[in-house]
Design a protein around this motif. Structure first.
Motif, PDB file in Angstrom:
ATOM      1  N   PRO A   1       0.741  -1.236   0.010  1.00 58.69           N
ATOM      2  CA  PRO A   1      -0.238  -0.090   0.023  1.00 58.69           C
ATOM      3  C   PRO A   1       0.745   1.203  -0.158  1.00 58.69           C
ATOM      4  CG  PRO A   1      -0.072  -1.271   2.133  1.00 58.69           C
ATOM      5  CD  PRO A   1       0.683  -2.095   1.185  1.00 58.69           C
ATOM      6  N   ASN A   2       1.886   1.218   0.429  1.00 60.63           N
ATOM      7  CA  ASN A   2       2.894   2.472   0.495  1.00 60.63           C
ATOM      8  C   ASN A   2       4.312   1.917   0.921  1.00 60.63           C
ATOM      9  OD1 ASN A   2       2.647   2.321   3.578  1.00 60.63           O
ATOM     10  ND2 ASN A   2       0.619   3.027   3.326  1.00 60.63           N
ATOM     11  N   ASP A   3       5.204   2.986   1.093  1.00 57.27           N
ATOM     12  CA  ASP A   3       6.567   2.842   1.459  1.00 57.27           C
ATOM     13  C   ASP A   3       6.790   2.371   2.712  1.00 57.27           C
ATOM     14  OD1 ASP A   3       7.668   6.143   1.150  1.00 57.27           O
ATOM     15  OD2 ASP A   3       6.374   5.135   2.537  1.00 57.27           O
ATOM     16  N   ARG A   4       5.784   2.360   3.687  1.00 60.32           N
ATOM     17  CA  ARG A   4       5.895   1.782   5.041  1.00 60.32           C
ATOM     18  C   ARG A   4       5.995   0.209   4.938  1.00 60.32           C
ATOM     19  NH1 ARG A   4       2.232   2.120   8.230  1.00 60.32           N
ATOM     20  NH2 ARG A   4       0.366   2.416   6.896  1.00 60.32           N
TER      21      ARG A   4
ATOM     22  N   ASP B   1      -3.585  -0.375   9.702  1.00 62.79           N
ATOM     23  CA  ASP B   1      -2.650  -1.540   9.290  1.00 62.79           C
ATOM     24  C   ASP B   1      -3.297  -2.702   9.957  1.00 62.79           C
ATOM     25  OD1 ASP B   1       0.450   0.378   9.332  1.00 62.79           O
ATOM     26  OD2 ASP B   1      -1.056   0.206   7.850  1.00 62.79           O
TER      27      ASP B   1
END
Lengths: 110, 113
Positions: B61-64, B86
């Motif tokens: 979903p994202n760079d985390r 999350d």
């Protein structure tokens, strides 16, 4: 955008009767489909699959039907048993990933 | 082992913390997948490994979110700066070659408080 849809969140049937779970998909390029069954606190387990070259696949009490023109598949369980109570997911299988529907919770009443 | 093994089975963490989720695939399976399942939804694809490399990470979903599989066997899904959104069950799966039957683990239930 949901490419694989299971529009019935739940289904309740009497033991011994037929259970019919439905699934629709939007991408006509999908050519392989699977049904998974999931009990609480467990991972999904494979149930039955069908390739787009067929319109029916049968395995014991479980039969999957595929209607390519309607982009629709269904899972028939007959006769239904209380142990079949679980969440059922249909999935399309483009290479490298499975695309799942939202699931249908089946309850089979004794 | 006999099946896909995931640890821990449950993880509760505070918002903003870092977590690692581990997956042991079926021995000999070259393909490994991570999925995320939120309440009332089907499993959602995150990433697919073929051997050591990520063949498809389009679902992250994202760079985390980051995942590794350094030796082509065990994989770790890493989530930085966790957020309450999350919270989900993270499922790992493996298959022999990347086609055919995919076997799932029991999942890690992540709760971010």
């Amino acid at each position: 955008d949901q490419q694989v849809k299971q529009n019935s969140p739940s289904l309740s049937v009497q033991e011994g009767r037929i259970s019919i779970l439905n699934c629709d998909y939007t991408n006509s390029m999908f050519d392989y489909f699977l049904w998974y069954k999931k009990y609480p606190a467990e991972g999904p387990t494979f149930l039955i699959s069908i390739s787009s070259i067929k319109d029916k696949n049968e395995d014991g009490r479980f039969t999957v039907f595929l209607n390519k023109s309607a982009k629709h598949l269904s899972l028939h369980i007959v006769p239904s048993q209380p142990g079949d109570s679980a969440v059922y997911f249909c999935a399309a299988d483009p290479p490298g990933k499975l695309i799942f529907g939202q699931g249908t919770t089946l309850q089979v009443k004794p | 082992g006999a099946g896909v093994s995931q640890t821990p089975s449950n993880k509760v963490t505070e918002k903003g913390k870092y977590v690692e989720l581990r997956c042991d695939p079926i021995s000999g399976h070259t393909a490994l997948y991570w999925y995320r399942q939120s309440l009332g939804q089907g499993p959602e694809f995150l990433i697919y490994f073929q051997g050591t490399g990520a063949a498809d990470d389009s679902g992250l979903p994202n760079d985390r979110f980051f995942a590794v599989r350094p030796e082509g066997s065990v994989s770790t899904l890493k989530i930085q700066r966790t957020e309450r959104g999350d919270s989900a069950v993270y499922l790992c799966a493996s298959s022999l070659t990347g086609t055919g039957l995919v076997s799932f683990g029991s999942g890690t239930r992540l709760t971010v408080v």
